[in-house]
Design an enzyme around this catalytic site. Structure first.
Site, PDB file in Angstrom:
ATOM      1  N   CYS B  70      -9.018  15.874  45.682  1.00  0.00           N
ATOM      2  CA  CYS B  70      -9.955  16.680  46.462  1.00  0.00           C
ATOM      3  C   CYS B  70      -9.369  18.041  46.834  1.00  0.00           C
ATOM      4  O   CYS B  70      -8.225  18.368  46.547  1.00  0.00           O
ATOM      5  CB  CYS B  70     -10.350  15.927  47.726  1.00  0.00           C
ATOM      6  SG  CYS B  70      -8.976  15.699  48.869  1.00  0.00           S
ATOM      7  N   ALA B  73      -6.252  18.089  48.919  1.00  0.00           N
ATOM      8  CA  ALA B  73      -5.063  17.815  48.104  1.00  0.00           C
ATOM      9  C   ALA B  73      -4.590  19.079  47.401  1.00  0.00           C
ATOM     10  O   ALA B  73      -3.387  19.333  47.295  1.00  0.00           O
ATOM     11  CB  ALA B  73      -5.346  16.717  47.084  1.00  0.00           C
ATOM     12  N   ARG B 104       4.577  14.520  46.460  1.00  0.00           N
ATOM     13  CA  ARG B 104       4.513  15.347  45.253  1.00  0.00           C
ATOM     14  C   ARG B 104       5.886  15.763  44.710  1.00  0.00           C
ATOM     15  O   ARG B 104       5.988  16.468  43.740  1.00  0.00           O
ATOM     16  CB  ARG B 104       3.627  16.575  45.485  1.00  0.00           C
ATOM     17  CG  ARG B 104       2.146  16.229  45.309  1.00  0.00           C
ATOM     18  CD  ARG B 104       1.257  17.439  45.426  1.00  0.00           C
ATOM     19  NE  ARG B 104       1.666  18.540  44.590  1.00  0.00           N
ATOM     20  CZ  ARG B 104       1.429  18.653  43.276  1.00  0.00           C
ATOM     21  NH1 ARG B 104       0.762  17.709  42.651  1.00  0.00           N
ATOM     22  NH2 ARG B 104       1.853  19.692  42.608  1.00  0.00           N
ATOM     23  N   HIS B 203      -6.947  25.027  45.765  1.00  0.00           N
ATOM     24  CA  HIS B 203      -5.990  26.068  45.367  1.00  0.00           C
ATOM     25  C   HIS B 203      -6.532  27.437  45.789  1.00  0.00           C
ATOM     26  O   HIS B 203      -5.809  28.259  46.353  1.00  0.00           O
ATOM     27  CB  HIS B 203      -5.784  26.083  43.851  1.00  0.00           C
ATOM     28  CG  HIS B 203      -5.357  24.769  43.281  1.00  0.00           C
ATOM     29  ND1 HIS B 203      -5.745  24.340  42.036  1.00  0.00           N
ATOM     30  CD2 HIS B 203      -4.578  23.776  43.781  1.00  0.00           C
ATOM     31  CE1 HIS B 203      -5.207  23.164  41.792  1.00  0.00           C
ATOM     32  NE2 HIS B 203      -4.504  22.787  42.832  1.00  0.00           N
TER      33      HIS B 203
END
Lengths: 458, 550
Positions: B70, B73, B104, B203
């Site tokens: 999503c 994230a 991550r 992003h």
């Protein structure tokens, strides 16, 4: 230092959680649903929830974890997720052919107030649920309780959707294993098998999340409780539920719905909790305990008595889930270890009073916190260190910084494998726990011993 | 433009890609099949590197079992996660913060023991029912205060999860207020999970936020002749460390990395660099574009995955600065590094050449890692991104033709103008034109498809079902994807390499990374462990007698 900003000085916090000792409801619901044979869990919310839960469960089990998502977008969040869920149900039955779709909600779909039973009814009306297939659901708002609550809610949904009063009572018990590992579920089945008691265990993730490598991937592995068995829950003579928080609500729902009386016990972790489990089963089913279980018990006791010197007086800090921590605390106290810091992220005052009761004889001040976090636990350790840490993988950051040995126990374990294959429930599980505790303590003694007192025999 | 590679004759692929595509779609309901048909493309590189159109960056069909995550994230997890000295508070129920806690593998290396490092911490407001009903602003305000009291950080960032947008918390107002009160930089990201169609929206939101609230806050120019930023490199498995090593040896001055092994001060100062290098085009091109418009810093696409690609990227940087001394040092470094790479490459090539790989990952890795496989003599027969856009597949030349749909329109496009004081073109139009005649193209990314073989399959946002089918039809020697796919693939008897987390190894960037990757893939595709699948009695089930001794 890895946790270099953690200091001994405690500033009261009312709003900021740091390094949580819990996660959210839906992941527990997803895990529980995987314990139904040929079931595809479904996350009714944004894609990220499903991706996060699948990733975390996969890292914990090193196994495929399949689940669908309603893939909410902004539009669905404004107008409701009905269209998404109906479409998802249709697509999943067409493409992935499960027998059951187990829908759980998320904070998103709960906040907008999607009515899941109504959406399921609509899917049925539109012919999107093939004959003989099922869609069940549990409400799992992420802003209430924890992953344990979500597990409990999905287990209860199995009762709500499948249990009926039809049929004659049969000599059989229902066994609700609690939020334990596949290996634990396997061990529980073995124990009731040794006792010669017919049971239906639900959920059952054994041989779902610890499957063999065969070179052929099966989306629905052989394990899991069968729907036909869930439909017979109401005809069992009684239910034994393990872990009040994870299993209690399903057991009580079954009692209310189908008049199946229940015993809610602590998780059978350690000597006395396992004793109570087996003794209860024996009495309810009217069977005698076979030599094989006496042998297991005797071996566990043998290790406790033989190695007592290494356990005695060692201070332990624990973080994890309430059902596990209660039994583990009892076990540690029984072998004369002193659990002095106990934290769970899951809220609930009963937990604290139960732990206080169990640690009455501990000769140190015992700090216990429900709805706490690992930052707080670490601060307590900084104030007064302990000899051993028991907790999930995130505990290893404290372990390294404070140079305290650690045993991995709980969820999630992301960096070791044993929990997938070796149980911690029952007497055999107790043996494994003790082996891990001893290994951690004795490795430390070996590491720190001066050369002249480096021991060959321990 | 890179050369078109056609080592892989489409006729040799069995079954042919047309048949495979048909098989992938056969089981789908009509509506699903119609949409997926546009996201599954058989590659064909035409003259001037034109490729077929692929549908990308569109909604995932509910129930399809996607790899995607999503917006939260993408924003908190991917772009802001790797920065060590910002206290990142997740505003929402506990899950989102918990799942993005250290998972991550972004490595970081604080300068000293007293420097900030919050990477190992998870901060959350752990929103409860009370906040859902009555609003969460009060709790957020208090959480920021507590974070300040506990840690005295230089910056605090707040990340919204799904319910925050729905209940209408004004997180930006809370941050403005607390910024004023506490005197440190505090800013928020409206990165609710339901926005956009994948991580990609996150992003973009992260890029906007960091550009608005941080970039340009510190104008001091801290020396160095060849000042660069590295964008879209997140230091997974230590990749950034290897790239930093090479930069240092070449004499390049790294001002900021977005955002592997980074600090907020580096972001604040990043507009003083003279060249932006883009690694992951998908996640970070927005910042590069905005920095170019506002400050006049040009950007080029680079790739440090693959030894050849690394050498080529270093040469591009040297070409830009047009300095003989720099060029000489770059050549020196390449000449020094390559023999070791070449020795390992030649060795593994013997064992790996001709083997087939498939990559379904990310917004750039499915492209970049093909370089490494190519160096080993392995063929990529199918590839696709999880959350990329058409320009990442077909190249930026298609940008003017991309239809902006409602989901993308929901993500703010910042209007940026040249800074009246600080805009300085780093290069004259004449030099720009001269360099463009050579190997150096500015503001361009050729995309993945022009570099792939004709007849290879390109699959956007691949589903679980398609993954299984492709394994069955192609039986590749290795597949690269993420953790959710890992054990499905391995249970099918095919080795699987995670290219998000690198399976907890790496680095794979740069020259040393290439060596690591060659050895790792060689280990995987040539391992004997895959030959143990059948027990002797499964191989030869026939019985010869009751007891052989009788």
């Amino acid at each position: 230092m890895l946790l270099r900003h953690t200091t001994a000085e405690i500033i009261e916090r009312t709003a900021l959680t740091v390094n949580p000792a819990k996660t959210c409801q839906p992941i527990g619901a997803m895990y529980a649903a995987l314990g139904i044979h040929r079931c595809l869990p479904h996350s009714h919310g944004s894609q990220g929830c499903c991706a996060y839960h699948r990733s975390t469960l996969t890292r914990h089990y090193k196994e495929p974890v399949m689940a669908g998502t309603s893939s909410f977008t902004e539009g669905a969040s404004v107008f409701g997720g009905q269209a998404n869920l109906v479409q998802a149900i249709h697509n999943m039955f067409t493409i992935y052919e499960p027998d059951v779709i187990a829908v759980h909600t998320t904070c998103l779909s709960e906040t907008i107030g999607d009515d899941i039973p109504q959406i399921i009814a609509k899917a049925r009306d539109e012919g999107k649920i093939p004959p003989g297939k099922y869609v069940i659901h549990a409400n799992t708002p992420s802003y209430v309780g924890s992953h344990v609550t979500g597990f409990a809610n999905m287990v209860k949904a199995m009762v709500d959707y499948f249990a009926t009063t039809e049929g004659r009572k049969e000599h059989r018990l229902n066994l609700i294993p609690g939020y334990v590992e596949p290996a634990d579920m396997e061990e529980l089945k073995r124990i009731v098998g040794e006792l010669g008691i017919a049971t239906i265990m639900f959920p059952d993730t054994s041989n779902v999340l610890n499957t063999p490598q065969t070179g052929r991937y099966a989306m629905y592995p052989p394990g899991g409780v069968k729907v036909a068995d869930l439909q017979r829950l109401g005809t069992s003579v009684g239910t034994v539920a393990l872990g009040r928080l994870a299993s209690g609500s399903a057991a009580r729902a079954l009692d209310t719905k189908c008049k199946v009386p229940c015993e809610i016990l602590d998780l059978p972790i350690g000597l006395k909790a396992t004793d109570r489990f087996i003794d209860t089963l024996r009495q309810i089913a009217g069977v005698s305990v076979p030599d094989s279980l006496n042998l297991d018990r005797g071996r566990l006791l043998d290790v406790i008595t033989d190695m007592h010197q290494y356990f005695f007086g060692r201070k332990v800090a624990l973080a994890g889930d309430p059902d596990q921590l209660i039994s583990l605390t009892e076990f540690l106290v029984d072998i004369d270890m002193w659990p002095i810091y106990i934290v769970t992220g899951t809220p609930g005052k009963k937990f604290e009073s139960r732990i206080r009761e169990l640690t009455k004889e501990v000769p140190y001040p015992v700090k216990v916190q429900a709805g706490g976090d690992m930052f707080l636990l670490h601060q307590w350790i900084k104030q007064e260190p302990v000899d051993l840490l028991i907790g999930n993988t995130y505990m290893k950051y404290i372990s390294r910084d404070e140079d305290i040995p650690m045993v991995r126990f709980g969820f999630p374990i992301l960096d070791r494998l044993g929990h997938v294959y070796f149980p911690t429930v029952g007497y055999r599980g107790g043996l494994r726990l003790l082996e891990q505790i001893l290994d951690a303590l004795l490795d430390r003694q070996d590491r720190d011993a001066p050369e002249e007192s480096f021991e060959l025999v321990m | 433009m890179s050369e078109v590679l056609d080592t892989n004759n489409p006729e040799t692929l069995t079954p042919p890609p047309e048949v495979v595509k048909e098989e992938l779609l056969a089981k789908y309901p009509t509506k699903v099949a119609r949409k997926r048909a546009k996201q599954i493309v058989i590659n064909e590189v035409g003259p001037d590197c034109t490729v077929p159109e692929i549908m990308a960056n569109v909604r995932t069909i509910p129930g399809i079992i996607t790899q995607r995550g999503c917006t939260y994230a993408g924003c908190k997890g991917v772009v802001l996660g790797p920065t060590r000295d910002i206290v990142n508070i997740t505003h929402g129920p506990i899950g989102c913060g918990f799942y993005s806690w250290l998972t991550r593998r972004n490595q970081t290396r604080p300068a000293g023991p007293d420097d900030f490092n919050f990477m190992t911490y998870c901060f959350s407001t752990d929103m409860q029912e009370e906040q859902i009903i009555f609003g969460g602003e009060k709790k957020l305000r208090q959480a920021i205060q507590e974070a300040y009291d506990l840690f005295k950080p230089k910056a605090i960032a707040v990340f919204a999860t799904c319910p925050v947008g729905l209940i209408g918390d004004d997180i930006h107002a809370v941050c403005r207020e607390m910024k004023e009160k506490l005197g440190i930089n505090i800013f928020a990201f409206s990165c609710e999970g339901y926005k956009g169609v994948s991580q990609s929206a996150g992003h973009h939101i992260a890029n906007n936020g960091i550009f608005t609230h941080v970039v340009g806050l510190d104008d001091s120019v801290n020396g160095g002749r060849f000042r660069i930023n590295l964008l879209g490199e997140y230091n997974i498995g230590g990749d950034a460390f290897e790239i930093e090593r090479l930069f240092e040896e070449c004499g390049l001055n790294l001002v900021a990395t977005f955002s592997g092994n980074s600090t907020i001060d580096q972001f604040a100062n990043s507009h003083t660099a003279d060249l932006n290098l883009i690694m992951c085009h998908r996640s970070i091109n927005y910042v590069a574009e905005m920095m170019e418009t506002k400050f006049g810093i040009p950007w080029i696409k680079v790739n440090f995955i693959g030894a050849e690609a690394t050498a080529k990227s270093l040469r591009k940087i040297a070409a830009y600065f047009d300095d003989p001394e720099l060029s000489a040092r770059v050549e020196e470094v390449i000449a020094r590094e390559m023999p070791a790479v070449e020795a390992v490459r030649a060795e593994v090539h013997e064992r790996c050449a001709g083997k087939k790989a498939m990559l379904f990952v990310g917004g750039s890795r499915a492209h970049h890692y093909q370089e490494l496989f190519r160096e080993m003599g392995m063929e990529t027969i199918a590839a696709g991104y999880e959350f990329a856009h058409r320009d990442d597949y077909e190249g930026r030349r298609v940008l003017p033709n991309i239809k902006v749909d409602a989901d993308s329109r929901n993500i703010e496009e910042l209007h940026v103008e040249p800074d009246p004081q600080r805009f300085t073109p780093r290069i004259t139009p004449e030099d720009l034109a001269r360099l463009a005649m050579g190997d150096l193209t500015f503001k361009d990314y050729e995309g993945m498809m022009p570099t792939m073989a004709n007849g290879s399959l390109v699959v956007d946002d691949i589903s679980q079902y398609e993954t299984e089918k492709l394994i069955e039809l192609y039986r590749p020697d290795i597949i690269c994807a993420g953790i959710k796919e890992k054990y499905v693939i391995q249970k099918s008897g095919v080795p699987m390499k995670q290219l998000h987390s690198y399976d907890y190894s790496g680095p794979y960037a740069g020259f040393q990374g290439a060596i690591n990757f060659y050895q790792e893939i060689d280990r995987m595709v040539n391992s004997k462990v895959w030959k143990f699948l059948k027990a002797p009695w499964q191989e030869h089930p026939e019985l010869t007698a009751h007891y052989v001794w009788e």
